[in-house]
Design an enzyme around this catalytic site. Structure first.
Site, PDB file in Angstrom:
ATOM      1  CB  SER A   1      -1.368  -0.473   1.341  1.00 28.08           C
ATOM      2  OG  SER A   1      -1.727   0.895   1.276  1.00 28.08           O
TER       3      SER A   1
ATOM      4  CG  ASP B   1      -7.277  -3.460  -1.914  1.00 29.00           C
ATOM      5  OD1 ASP B   1      -8.029  -2.217  -1.434  1.00 29.00           O
ATOM      6  OD2 ASP B   1      -6.361  -3.640  -1.807  1.00 29.00           O
TER       7      ASP B   1
ATOM      8  CG  HIS C   1      -5.771  -3.064   1.230  1.00 32.92           C
ATOM      9  ND1 HIS C   1      -4.918  -2.724  -0.366  1.00 32.92           N
ATOM     10  CD2 HIS C   1      -5.085  -1.576   2.487  1.00 32.92           C
ATOM     11  CE1 HIS C   1      -3.921  -1.845   0.432  1.00 32.92           C
ATOM     12  NE2 HIS C   1      -4.379  -0.944   1.600  1.00 32.92           N
TER      13      HIS C   1
END
Lengths: 277, 277
Positions: B147, B223, B256
């Protein structure tokens, strides 16, 4: 039984459920890993009992068990470590080793604990009945756990060998009648009569009842709790007397943490899978 | 550089260090995994940059990376995600996506951030210099992250390809000039001049500079942040234009979380190990 959270992991489903437990008289959460094979038909299950201060999340997120469970087609059933919620008694000083997060997998007989602290019956009956009715599971079960949960796994399976095919533990509290954690918890939940404690002491149970199931125990040799609290050699002596199939592995340098569990969980999963086939 | 915590894991050493960072002007913690091979001689290292809200502990405890790192003889170097401590500026509303836990791996130029938020220089120079001087490491490095940390890994290696042999990322913020997280953080740390942002935008860097290093990116197709914040297809388009070696894998059903990272970290470690040899 409602889904609180669900994530894909190694091609299987990591799911957190909530349900109202009749046995515990409160709302409970637990986690399940369903391997990819569960899409095709029912799979056997490994029950994992966690240690002091844990919830179902510690093992789910830190042990790395899903990889091998997905390979072997094993479900993981991961209960919480105590009843939860408003109205559930807790230690008045907020101790980590009594009350919330510290149910010790017993059926409490003493006030104020007996209203909710019935983790033995919850893990032995209510939870398997629930998940086997609602998820793609066979009735083949193995059991494992860590520290207080290793104690729980040993006690549940030694007292109910017909319910499980194999037992394992990481750093179990092996002889709770003879250590501070056990004195405190068993004294509070069961009262001062030590004959009651013996029903929840793996070393005493193994000595008195023997065991036909195979048992695998890993213990870190650098575990801070080894000599005062865990006492795996009491279990080893009991196994020798009872001629039980105990493999106790002392692991040099390892401590009491999930880094230790992660390092050897694969061996435990393969051990159980061989007996669940 | 002092040891704060140390545990044995898969036969290697999982160590948390504390040190005084000159670049960040504060005391910092970071984690290292040294594989068993490091007892015999220096080993190459994978740098892992974590995402928003994380410290060095998330990847250490949840990704399950040590198993394969121990097999491959790879060290893992895991920095924190921002400067820390009293006197370090934080977002006034305590937002999760600015300030502490959200350094974005940039050298801030704007007050009050510029006094401490120099994570780009810290990860690129100060930390490698420190660990390569004091631990059994070669100067071979690969880099990965999740991320915000995937963004950091891509930016650091695209701007300094001579420092790394390979790049990978999980769900990176691929085009921060064009997403809310990026607007907020780059605007605060670098000011309103978007030409400054371009130095920290992987898609723009790849388009303008190209890349000779191999790049592996995994992205969960389920996600929640995919379309608004992550935008991997901007990176893919840039790679096509620049004829860069990008492998972008959309992973159906994955979100995620660290359950996603744990499921694919082995592929990333083997990818980097092949290039570190």
């Amino acid at each position: 039984m409602q889904i609180v959270q669900e994530q894909i992991c190694f091609g299987g489903r990591q799911i957190r459920y909530q349900h109202d437990s009749k046995v515990l008289n409160c709302s409970m959460q637990f986690s399940v890993f369903l391997p990819p094979q569960a899409k095709e038909g029912p799979v056997p299950a490994l029950y994992w009992l966690s240690g002091l201060t844990c919830t179902d999340e510690n093992f789910s997120s830190k042990a790395g068990a899903q990889r091998v469970a997905a390979e072997l087609g094993l479900a993981l059933i991961i209960p919480d470590t105590s009843p939860r919620g408003e109205g559930v008694a807790d230690d008045e000083q907020g101790a980590y080793d009594l009350g919330l997060g510290a149910g010790f997998y017993v059926n409490a007989t003493q006030a104020p604990w007996h209203q909710h602290y019935q983790m033995y019956d919850y893990v032995l009956h209510e939870l398997p009945n629930l998940v086997e009715a609602q998820l793609p599971l066979t009735d083949k079960r193995a059991i494992s756990g860590h520290s207080m949960g290793g104690h729980g796994a040993l006690v549940l399976a030694l007292r109910n060998p017909e319910r499980f095919v194999s037992i394992s533990a990481f750093a179990p509290i092996s002889n709770p009648s003879d250590c501070p954690w056990g004195h405190k918890a068993l004294g509070a939940y069961l009262g001062s009569d030590r004959q009651m404690w013996a029903h929840y002491d793996a070393s005493l149970l193994l000595m008195s009842k023997g065991c036909s199931l195979p048992i695998l125990v890993d213990q870190g040799a650098a575990d801070n709790f080894l000599t005062e609290q865990l006492k795996p050699h009491a279990l080893e002596q009991a196994a020798q007397q009872a001629q039980a199939q105990l493999t106790l592995r002392m692991q040099p340098g390892y401590d009491h943490s999930y880094y230790f569990i992660a390092s050897f969980i694969e061996d435990h999963l393969r051990f159980h899978a061989a007996h669940l086939r």
